[in-house]
Motif scaffolding. Structure first.
Motif, PDB file in Angstrom:
ATOM      1  N   CYS A 131       0.834  -1.223   0.000  1.00 12.84           N
ATOM      2  CA  CYS A 131       0.000   0.000   0.000  1.00 12.84           C
ATOM      3  C   CYS A 131       0.856   1.254   0.000  1.00 12.84           C
ATOM      4  CB  CYS A 131      -0.920  -0.007   1.222  1.00 12.84           C
ATOM      5  SG  CYS A 131      -2.255  -1.225   1.125  1.00 12.84           S
ATOM      6  N   LEU A 132       1.937   1.280   0.764  1.00 15.26           N
ATOM      7  CA  LEU A 132       2.824   2.444   0.784  1.00 15.26           C
ATOM      8  C   LEU A 132       3.437   2.690  -0.584  1.00 15.26           C
ATOM      9  CD1 LEU A 132       4.653   1.963   4.210  1.00 15.26           C
ATOM     10  CD2 LEU A 132       3.020   3.756   3.636  1.00 15.26           C
ATOM     11  N   ALA A 133       3.674   1.621  -1.324  1.00 13.05           N
ATOM     12  CA  ALA A 133       4.269   1.735  -2.657  1.00 13.05           C
ATOM     13  C   ALA A 133       3.223   1.997  -3.733  1.00 13.05           C
ATOM     14  CB  ALA A 133       5.043   0.461  -2.991  1.00 13.05           C
ATOM     15  N   GLY A 134       1.951   2.083  -3.326  1.00 15.98           N
ATOM     16  CA  GLY A 134       0.887   2.334  -4.285  1.00 15.98           C
ATOM     17  C   GLY A 134       0.488   1.120  -5.111  1.00 15.98           C
ATOM     18  N   LYS A 135       0.942  -0.073  -4.708  1.00 18.19           N
ATOM     19  CA  LYS A 135       0.630  -1.300  -5.466  1.00 18.19           C
ATOM     20  C   LYS A 135      -0.662  -1.917  -4.930  1.00 18.19           C
ATOM     21  CE  LYS A 135       5.520  -2.175  -6.427  1.00 18.19           C
ATOM     22  NZ  LYS A 135       6.642  -3.141  -6.305  1.00 18.19           N
ATOM     23  N   MET A 136      -1.754  -1.225  -5.180  1.00 14.90           N
ATOM     24  CA  MET A 136      -3.011  -1.601  -4.562  1.00 14.90           C
ATOM     25  C   MET A 136      -3.615  -2.880  -5.129  1.00 14.90           C
ATOM     26  SD  MET A 136      -3.114   0.362  -2.150  1.00 14.90           S
ATOM     27  CE  MET A 136      -4.592  -0.445  -1.568  1.00 14.90           C
ATOM     28  N   ASP A 137      -3.386  -3.145  -6.397  1.00 12.47           N
ATOM     29  CA  ASP A 137      -3.924  -4.384  -6.967  1.00 12.47           C
ATOM     30  C   ASP A 137      -3.272  -5.597  -6.302  1.00 12.47           C
ATOM     31  OD1 ASP A 137      -5.582  -2.971  -8.660  1.00 12.47           O
ATOM     32  OD2 ASP A 137      -4.111  -2.916 -10.290  1.00 12.47           O
ATOM     33  N   GLU A 138      -1.967  -5.503  -6.062  1.00 13.72           N
ATOM     34  CA  GLU A 138      -1.269  -6.605  -5.392  1.00 13.72           C
ATOM     35  C   GLU A 138      -1.721  -6.722  -3.937  1.00 13.72           C
ATOM     36  OE1 GLU A 138       3.017  -6.780  -6.014  1.00 13.72           O
ATOM     37  OE2 GLU A 138       2.768  -5.547  -7.800  1.00 13.72           O
ATOM     38  N   ALA A 139      -1.939  -5.581  -3.304  1.00  9.55           N
ATOM     39  CA  ALA A 139      -2.388  -5.595  -1.912  1.00  9.55           C
ATOM     40  C   ALA A 139      -3.756  -6.257  -1.786  1.00  9.55           C
ATOM     41  CB  ALA A 139      -2.440  -4.173  -1.368  1.00  9.55           C
ATOM     42  N   THR A 140      -4.642  -5.965  -2.749  1.00 11.44           N
ATOM     43  CA  THR A 140      -5.986  -6.549  -2.715  1.00 11.44           C
ATOM     44  C   THR A 140      -5.935  -8.056  -2.948  1.00 11.44           C
ATOM     45  OG1 THR A 140      -6.856  -4.451  -3.554  1.00 11.44           O
ATOM     46  CG2 THR A 140      -8.307  -6.353  -3.674  1.00 11.44           C
ATOM     47  N   LYS A 141      -4.995  -8.494  -3.766  1.00 13.75           N
ATOM     48  CA  LYS A 141      -4.825  -9.948  -3.974  1.00 13.75           C
ATOM     49  C   LYS A 141      -4.390 -10.624  -2.681  1.00 13.75           C
ATOM     50  CE  LYS A 141      -3.661  -9.652  -8.907  1.00 13.75           C
ATOM     51  NZ  LYS A 141      -2.571  -9.762  -9.921  1.00 13.75           N
ATOM     52  N   LEU A 142      -3.580  -9.929  -1.902  1.00 14.65           N
ATOM     53  CA  LEU A 142      -3.158 -10.482  -0.619  1.00 14.65           C
ATOM     54  C   LEU A 142      -4.354 -10.661   0.318  1.00 14.65           C
ATOM     55  CD1 LEU A 142       0.207  -8.702   0.293  1.00 14.65           C
ATOM     56  CD2 LEU A 142      -0.174 -11.153   0.040  1.00 14.65           C
ATOM     57  N   LEU A 143      -5.301  -9.720   0.242  1.00 13.17           N
ATOM     58  CA  LEU A 143      -6.511  -9.840   1.052  1.00 13.17           C
ATOM     59  C   LEU A 143      -7.266 -11.106   0.665  1.00 13.17           C
ATOM     60  CD1 LEU A 143      -8.531  -8.595   3.113  1.00 13.17           C
ATOM     61  CD2 LEU A 143      -9.613  -7.443   1.178  1.00 13.17           C
ATOM     62  N   ALA A 144      -7.385 -11.352  -0.630  1.00 16.96           N
ATOM     63  CA  ALA A 144      -8.062 -12.567  -1.104  1.00 16.96           C
ATOM     64  C   ALA A 144      -7.325 -13.810  -0.636  1.00 16.96           C
ATOM     65  CB  ALA A 144      -8.164 -12.546  -2.631  1.00 16.96           C
ATOM     66  N   SER A 145      -5.985 -13.742  -0.626  1.00 14.25           N
ATOM     67  CA  SER A 145      -5.177 -14.883  -0.177  1.00 14.25           C
ATOM     68  C   SER A 145      -5.422 -15.183   1.287  1.00 14.25           C
ATOM     69  CB  SER A 145      -3.690 -14.602  -0.399  1.00 14.25           C
ATOM     70  OG  SER A 145      -3.409 -14.441  -1.770  1.00 14.25           O
ATOM     71  N   MET A 146      -5.630 -14.152   2.095  1.00 21.09           N
ATOM     72  CA  MET A 146      -5.913 -14.350   3.525  1.00 21.09           C
ATOM     73  C   MET A 146      -7.163 -15.195   3.703  1.00 21.09           C
ATOM     74  SD  MET A 146      -5.110 -10.577   5.163  1.00 21.09           S
ATOM     75  CE  MET A 146      -5.340 -11.094   6.864  1.00 21.09           C
ATOM     76  N   PHE A 147      -8.221 -14.861   2.933  1.00 20.64           N
ATOM     77  CA  PHE A 147      -9.459 -15.634   3.026  1.00 20.64           C
ATOM     78  C   PHE A 147      -9.251 -17.079   2.574  1.00 20.64           C
ATOM     79  CE2 PHE A 147     -11.470 -11.354   2.850  1.00 20.64           C
ATOM     80  CZ  PHE A 147     -12.262 -11.462   3.983  1.00 20.64           C
ATOM     81  N   SER A 148      -8.438 -17.243   1.523  1.00 25.40           N
ATOM     82  CA  SER A 148      -8.249 -18.592   0.957  1.00 25.40           C
ATOM     83  C   SER A 148      -7.519 -19.542   1.899  1.00 25.40           C
ATOM     84  CB  SER A 148      -7.495 -18.498  -0.381  1.00 25.40           C
ATOM     85  OG  SER A 148      -6.159 -18.075  -0.164  1.00 25.40           O
ATOM     86  N   VAL A 149      -6.715 -18.991   2.812  1.00 24.37           N
ATOM     87  CA  VAL A 149      -6.003 -19.845   3.767  1.00 24.37           C
ATOM     88  C   VAL A 149      -6.688 -19.854   5.135  1.00 24.37           C
ATOM     89  CG1 VAL A 149      -3.775 -19.547   2.620  1.00 24.37           C
ATOM     90  CG2 VAL A 149      -4.424 -17.976   4.469  1.00 24.37           C
ATOM     91  N   GLY A 150      -7.907 -19.304   5.187  1.00 24.59           N
ATOM     92  CA  GLY A 150      -8.674 -19.338   6.425  1.00 24.59           C
ATOM     93  C   GLY A 150      -8.299 -18.288   7.449  1.00 24.59           C
ATOM     94  N   MET A 151      -7.560 -17.276   7.028  1.00 15.04           N
ATOM     95  CA  MET A 151      -7.175 -16.200   7.957  1.00 15.04           C
ATOM     96  C   MET A 151      -8.168 -15.054   7.831  1.00 15.04           C
ATOM     97  SD  MET A 151      -3.556 -14.123   8.153  1.00 15.04           S
ATOM     98  CE  MET A 151      -2.626 -15.634   8.427  1.00 15.04           C
ATOM     99  N   LYS A 152      -8.678 -14.595   8.981  1.00 15.97           N
ATOM    100  CA  LYS A 152      -9.679 -13.531   8.956  1.00 15.97           C
ATOM    101  C   LYS A 152      -9.020 -12.164   9.105  1.00 15.97           C
ATOM    102  CE  LYS A 152     -14.000 -12.019  11.098  1.00 15.97           C
ATOM    103  NZ  LYS A 152     -14.965 -12.239  12.192  1.00 15.97           N
ATOM    104  N   PRO A 153      -9.218 -11.275   8.132  1.00 13.12           N
ATOM    105  CA  PRO A 153      -8.667  -9.913   8.253  1.00 13.12           C
ATOM    106  C   PRO A 153      -9.334  -9.178   9.418  1.00 13.12           C
ATOM    107  CG  PRO A 153      -9.451 -10.363   6.026  1.00 13.12           C
ATOM    108  CD  PRO A 153      -9.970 -11.448   6.893  1.00 13.12           C
TER     109      PRO A 153
END
Length: 291
Positions: A1-23
């Motif tokens: 997010c600090l680097a402005g790479k928001m698309d990659e950051a949002t993919k990380l959010l999806a990855s959290m859900f896929s491994v059962g981790m709750k944001p």
């Protein structure tokens, strides 16, 4: 997010859900802030909805970040809608939230609404910071309410609140803009009485106005006292002085300050160089050292 790479950051959010981790709220607030910084408010608002859908309650940071994002792009109506939603959902605004709203209202020239909000804040008993007063003073001055700002400033001087140089600069700049040079000079002199030292912005304001008034010897005296007080001119100040002197046709004095730009290894700003190209060849004797 600090680097402005928001698309990659949002993919990380999806990855959290896929491994059962709750944001948590911090996760969402970080992503929301990232989108707000690059003015992608639609994506930021989708994250707000997503946050609620997974059972998380937006907090003060969430709403303040979104409100600030809207204010930055002058979408004040959207900011105010969120502000009302924030309060109706039981989330209390803090002083940062109020500062953001105040600044947004002044920037969009809604001075009456800004003043009403200020009254509301004071009546709530919330402790106001100097930053809040600086926002109000600056907003009043920018909206041609300098006398109101001056009254508030004078009242602040009577309180225990420790003022800062920025507060004085806001008022000095506004007074100079209104042509009230004597009052500005009085405030300039009042720095020491308040335990403050003028900074380069203060000196720049005074110097530029002295040039406009044609008080060029006073300009030289001011510049000398500035150096003696240990405040060094920066590139922006020197470039501005050179431009204004060239506009007045004072080629010789402009050359003196131009030499200082060279001596301090500063760069010429594009607008300064443009003035030089239109000026007398005498100036080029001074510019020959600057690459």
């Amino acid at each position: 997010c600090l680097a402005g790479k928001m698309d990659e950051a949002t993919k990380l959010l999806a990855s959290m859900f896929s491994v059962g981790m709750k944001p948590d709220c911090v996760t969402y607030n970080t992503l929301i802030n990232g989108y707000c910084k690059i003015s992608r408010m639609d994506e930021a608002m989708k994250l707000l909805s997503g946050m609620v859908s997974v059972g998380l309650k937006p907090n003060t940071v969430t709403y303040s970040t979104l409100i600030n994002g809207y204010c930055k792009i002058s979408r004040m109506e959207d900011a105010l809608v969120l502000f009302k939603e924030m309060e109706s959902s039981g989330v209390s605004p803090d002083i940062i939230t109020y500062n953001i709203i105040l600044q947004g209202l002044f920037q969009t020239r809604r001075t009456a609404a800004a003043k009403e909000l200020y009254v509301r804040i004071t009546e709530s008993g919330m402790q106001l910071e100097l930053w809040t007063y600086n926002i109000i003073l600056h907003g009043l001055c920018k909206n041609n309410l300098t006398d109101e700002a001056l009254r508030m400033f004078q009242n602040l001087c009577l309180t225990d609140l420790q003022l800062e140089t920025r507060t004085f600069n806001i008022m000095i700049g506004a007074l100079l803009k209104c042509g009230r040079m004597d009052e500005a000079k009085d405030l300039f002199a009042a720095h020491s009485a308040n335990g403050l030292v003028p900074d380069v912005w203060t000196y720049s304001l005074m110097a530029e106005n002295l040039i406009e008034q044609g008080s060029l010897e006073e300009l030289d005296d001011l510049f000398l006292s500035m150096e003696e007080n240990g405040c060094s001119a920066d590139s922006r100040m020197l470039n501005s002085i050179v431009r204004k002197l060239l506009q007045r046709g004072d080629i010789t004095r402009a050359g003196t300050y131009l030499f200082m730009i060279d001596e301090k290894h500063f760069s010429l700003e594009a607008s300064t160089a443009s003035f030089l190209l239109e000026s007398s060849p005498i100036v080029w004797e001074q510019i020959s050292r600057i690459s």
